[in-house]
Design a protein around this motif. Structure first.
Motif, short mmCIF file in Angstrom:
data_model
loop_
_atom_site.label_atom_id
_atom_site.label_comp_id
_atom_site.label_asym_id
_atom_site.label_seq_id
_atom_site.Cartn_x
_atom_site.Cartn_y
_atom_site.Cartn_z
N THR A 36 -21.86 -43.54 -46.93
CA THR A 36 -23.22 -43.40 -47.25
C THR A 36 -23.16 -41.83 -48.01
O THR A 36 -23.03 -40.84 -47.70
N SER A 38 -26.17 -39.73 -51.13
CA SER A 38 -27.76 -39.44 -51.49
C SER A 38 -27.85 -40.14 -53.03
O SER A 38 -26.82 -39.95 -53.74
N THR A 39 -28.75 -40.73 -53.15
CA THR A 39 -29.12 -41.38 -54.59
C THR A 39 -30.61 -41.08 -54.82
O THR A 39 -31.20 -40.71 -54.08
N SER A 83 -35.08 -38.13 -52.90
CA SER A 83 -33.71 -38.80 -52.60
C SER A 83 -33.96 -39.69 -51.40
O SER A 83 -34.73 -39.81 -50.87
N LYS A 84 -32.76 -40.58 -51.30
CA LYS A 84 -32.70 -41.57 -50.32
C LYS A 84 -31.18 -41.83 -50.07
O LYS A 84 -30.37 -41.47 -51.03
N LYS A 86 -27.93 -44.29 -49.47
CA LYS A 86 -27.35 -45.52 -49.71
C LYS A 86 -26.15 -45.68 -49.11
O LYS A 86 -25.18 -44.68 -49.19
N THR A 87 -25.92 -46.65 -48.32
CA THR A 87 -24.88 -47.03 -47.66
C THR A 87 -24.09 -48.25 -48.44
O THR A 87 -24.64 -49.27 -48.37
N VAL A 88 -23.00 -48.25 -48.52
CA VAL A 88 -21.83 -49.28 -49.08
C VAL A 88 -20.85 -49.20 -47.95
O VAL A 88 -20.29 -48.51 -47.49
#
Length: 311
Positions: A36, A38-39, A83-84, A86-88
């Motif tokens: 996870t 920040s994007t 910002s949000k 993002k989890t990959v």
């Protein structure tokens, strides 16, 4: 690593039988991690606050614009920083893909990511703590990438490493039963049965470095690889393989997992912060193999005493 000490009488067969084969346990490993970071939470905007579409709208964290209204005699200054998270996922597929991309594993399959047939396993051998047949134990595990169809076995210890903390909790059962048949007669014989099982928990620390731990004085995992810790819950039990003079004692792993993982991962964005790592690593129940010497660099013999190497 836990060491189970056994009475010499129970191990006489194993000591007296000299065999180049070394038995051990092989378990499949499943990485189930997430990364996870920040994007950007907005898009690039022009001086009027309108998203720029030249040629496409680009992600952005920060925008600033000023709108003057002469008629209303107002000036409105706007500033946004959005910002949000993002989890990959980062599982076996992603790990193997990276190993292939870095040239650590050869490419197999007809299309990208060329990882067809590769699996990740954890392997350990069983043996004695010294050359006198004392302290039957399970030697430390190593990670390998295995391609059974092509016959490849690649040692991953230069790229995946682990160590343990000082904490330890265990549930274990050790019991022997010696049965005398035709007791106190010329036909007297004995049979021995053994129950030796353990389950334990301890903190384990991992590092994953695709450039290799021997790449330089500074471990690159400190910058862009993985550093995380979790609680390992696993066990083993003693059994045997083979019959007659070929019978060998061996420890086999039970199914286990490293859970509650947390730590730092690679930068998903070149200029961003390192990602937050969470998830688990699971280990299947081990499969007994009669000879694990085919796995390169695996410890299959006692470690010599650095002070008294013959002791």
């Amino acid at each position: 690593m836990k060491i189970a000490l056994l009475p010499f009488a129970l191990l006489a067969l194993s000591v007296s039988s000299v065999n180049a084969a070394v038995p051990g346990s092989v378990a499949n490993v499943t990485f189930a991690l997430t990364l996870t970071n920040s994007t950007p939470g907005t898009v690039f905007k022009d001086s009027r606050g309108v998203p720029v579409k030249d040629p496409v709208t680009k992600p952005a964290y920060i925008n600033q614009w000023v709108i003057a209204n002469d008629a209303a005699k107002t000036v409105v200054s706007n500033y946004e920083d959005i910002s949000k998270m993002k989890t990959v996922k980062f599982g076996n597929k992603e790990l193997l893909t990276e190993l292939v991309d870095q040239g650590i594993l050869p490419e197999y399959g007809d299309k990208a990511p060329y990882i067809a047939g590769w699996t990740i396993v954890s392997v350990n051998a069983s043996g004695f703590a010294n050359e006198f047949g004392e302290g039957f134990q399970q030697y430390p595990s190593k990670f390998y990438a295995v391609h059974k169809a092509e016959g490849d076995i690649v040692d991953l210890s230069n790229h995946i490493d682990y160590s343990f903390g000082s904490d330890y909790a265990e549930t274990s059962t050790y019991k022997t039963v010696e049965k005398f048949i035709n007791y106190n007669t010329p036909q007297q014989s004995t049979t021995l049965s053994l129950t030796n099982t353990s389950n334990w928990k301890e903190t384990v620390y991992y590092e994953i470095d695709f450039e290799g731990f021997n790449s330089g004085a500074t471990v690159t995992a400190l910058l862009d690889g993985f550093e995380f810790a979790g609680v390992s819950a696993i066990g083993n039990k003693q059994t045997s393989i083979g019959v007659g003079l070929e019978k060998m004692d061996v420890f086999v792993d039970t199914a286990g997992k490293t859970a509650s993982i947390s730590g730092a991962g690679p930068r998903i964005e070149e200029d961003g912060d390192r990602a937050v790592v969470e998830g688990s690593i699971s280990f299947s129940a081990g499969k007994v193999e009669a000879d694990v010497t085919v796995y390169p660099n695996l410890q299959t013999a006692p470690t010599p005493d650095p002070v008294n190497p013959l002791e």
